[in-house]
Design an enzyme around this catalytic site. Structure first.
Site, PDB file in Angstrom:
ATOM      1  N   SER A  89       0.782  -1.243   0.000  1.00  0.00           N
ATOM      2  CA  SER A  89       0.000   0.000   0.000  1.00  0.00           C
ATOM      3  C   SER A  89       0.810   1.286   0.000  1.00  0.00           C
ATOM      4  O   SER A  89       0.216   2.368  -0.115  1.00  0.00           O
ATOM      5  CB  SER A  89      -0.966   0.009   1.195  1.00  0.00           C
ATOM      6  OG  SER A  89      -2.100  -0.769   0.892  1.00  0.00           O
ATOM      7  N   LYS A  92       0.195   3.838  -2.698  1.00  0.00           N
ATOM      8  CA  LYS A  92      -0.786   4.920  -2.624  1.00  0.00           C
ATOM      9  C   LYS A  92      -0.143   6.290  -2.478  1.00  0.00           C
ATOM     10  O   LYS A  92      -0.815   7.315  -2.652  1.00  0.00           O
ATOM     11  CB  LYS A  92      -1.761   4.644  -1.475  1.00  0.00           C
ATOM     12  CG  LYS A  92      -2.668   3.444  -1.784  1.00  0.00           C
ATOM     13  CD  LYS A  92      -3.393   2.930  -0.572  1.00  0.00           C
ATOM     14  CE  LYS A  92      -4.262   1.724  -0.984  1.00  0.00           C
ATOM     15  NZ  LYS A  92      -4.443   0.761   0.075  1.00  0.00           N
ATOM     16  N   SER A 147      -6.123   3.499   4.183  1.00  0.00           N
ATOM     17  CA  SER A 147      -5.601   2.682   3.089  1.00  0.00           C
ATOM     18  C   SER A 147      -6.733   2.074   2.262  1.00  0.00           C
ATOM     19  O   SER A 147      -6.647   0.930   1.809  1.00  0.00           O
ATOM     20  CB  SER A 147      -4.694   1.571   3.631  1.00  0.00           C
ATOM     21  OG  SER A 147      -3.736   1.187   2.672  1.00  0.00           O
TER      22      SER A 147
END
Length: 406
Positions: A89, A92, A147
């Site tokens: 993640s 991102k 997230s």
């Protein structure tokens, strides 16, 4: 309506406030007690240990890591920094950067069916519904604090019209930043064999993002509240899952924020921004354990305890450079000599106590086929770059000073 899951760990923060608190499914796996066995990478020495006069780096569990001063670009610690690994993640960060560069924070996003239901079951989500409306700011807060994988898809659609086109934009932006070993295949970091990066490349992305003021808001916020929407009657509370921020379980003095990541294939990944005194450090850790928080604490301790940022007190007198006849024509200049000026202090980050007068300095006129040129001065310790300065032509000096604050 999808199942809404409350995070029991954080429920006490809002005991007196009704609403929904989410637990990010891709939160780093953290054990209750220290794991006695170290990873296979723990005993591996840092690549930076080979620099003469450089402090020995700490042992960390992560397979790959980089620690850098965000102002001088000095790499303080590096281990397997060009090894291709899965980012999870922390992907991102790129998604958020592109959204900050291309969207109005007050604009709205309406969740499409593809965005709301286009992620795998059990992954991080705020359970947004098809047709639900959020502001871009709310979507970015959900992306970076919780997230939320569906918000990555929604933001991608908002920026580029489709996820496929947005992924192309991600790879173009990575190339612009000098990322030569990165390929993105989605905007959220869910596992894909063709979705990878390196600690070095991720550092370039993390630094570029940090220098975007809008982005900084989304990684430094601890708690964010979203009022009821057209589809959700309850208030949502988003909590930052970076556990080194103030008041959290791995709180570290000076940590400003960052982004966590975890998948089974990627292990724990973590990007962290921290400031003490005049030093702003960025740490990237890939494929670690225990959330990568202990690794990051060791790296930050190493950086703050063993290095200092030093003003080179550069000579402010202009550096002359000679024009070629063709360049004079293009630049509409009648002078043979062009002066270049520093517009700010020049700093280096070196091991504490280093005599900076012994640093090697290399200067280069940066190419520019048409328009003003720049001179870049780099400083080296045993061949390792520890800082740089930029000198600009007088013609663009006033524009830079009026458009940039230092």
């Amino acid at each position: 309506m999808k199942q809404l899951i409350s995070a029991a760990l954080c429920a006490g923060l809002f005991a007196t406030q009704p609403g929904i608190i989410y637990a990010a499914e891709d939160d780093p796996i953290i054990t209750a007690t220290p794991v006695p066995e170290h990873s296979a990478y723990y005993s591996q020495a840092a690549d930076t240990d080979s620099i003469k006069g450089w402090p020995t780096g700490p042992s960390i569990e992560g397979q790959s890591a980089v620690l850098m001063d965000a102002v001088t670009d000095t790499v303080l610690y590096s281990k397997n920094a060009d090894e291709k690994l899965y980012p999870a993640s922390i992907t991102k960060i790129m998604t958020a950067l592109l959204a900050c560069e291309n969207l109005d924070m007050n604009d709205t996003i309406t969740m499409s069916q593809e965005a709301a239901y286009g992620i795998e079951s059990g992954s991080s989500s705020i359970y947004a519904e098809t047709g639900e409306v959020f502001t871009v700011e709310q979507a970015l807060m959900a992306l970076m604090l919780e997230s939320a994988n569906e918000m990555a898809l929604a933001l991608a659609e908002k920026v580029s019209g489709s996820v496929k086109k947005f992924v192309e934009l991600m790879n173009q932006r990575a190339e612009q930043l000098g990322c030569h070993n990165t390929h993105f295949n989605n905007p959220n970091g869910l596992h894909d064999e063709k979705h990878y990066t390196t600690a070095n490349d991720m550092m370039k992305i993390a630094k570029a993002a940090w220098y975007n003021p809008l982005y900084r808001k989304f990684v430094t916020t601890q708690v964010y509240e979203v009022p009821p929407t057209n589809m959700q009657p309850e208030t949502r509370y988003f909590l930052n899952h970076h556990k080194m921020m103030a008041g959290q379980s791995y709180a570290y003095d000076g940590v400003l924020g960052g982004k966590t990541g975890y998948t089974t294939n990627a292990g724990n990944t973590l990007v962290t921004y921290a400031k003490r005194g005049n030093m702003v450090l960025v740490a990237v850790v890939l494929n670690s354990t225990n959330g990568a928080f202990p690794d990051t604490a060791s790296l930050l301790d190493y950086g703050f305890d063993n290095f200092e940022k030093v003003d080179m007190n550069v000579d402010l007198n202009p550096v002359p450079a000679r024009y070629l006849p063709s360049e004079k024509y293009l630049l509409k200049s009648t002078d043979d000599i062009c002066p270049f000026y520093y517009i700010r202090h020049v700093y280096v980050t070196v091991p504490t106590g280093t005599d900076v007068s012994t640093l090697e300095k290399k200067q280069k006129v940066l190419p520019n086929s048409v328009g003003p040129k720049r001179i870049k001065s780099k400083y080296y310790l045993d061949g390792h770059m520890v800082g740089y300065g930029m000198q600009y032509e007088k013609e663009i000096l006033s524009d830079l000073l009026s458009g940039i604050s230092f």
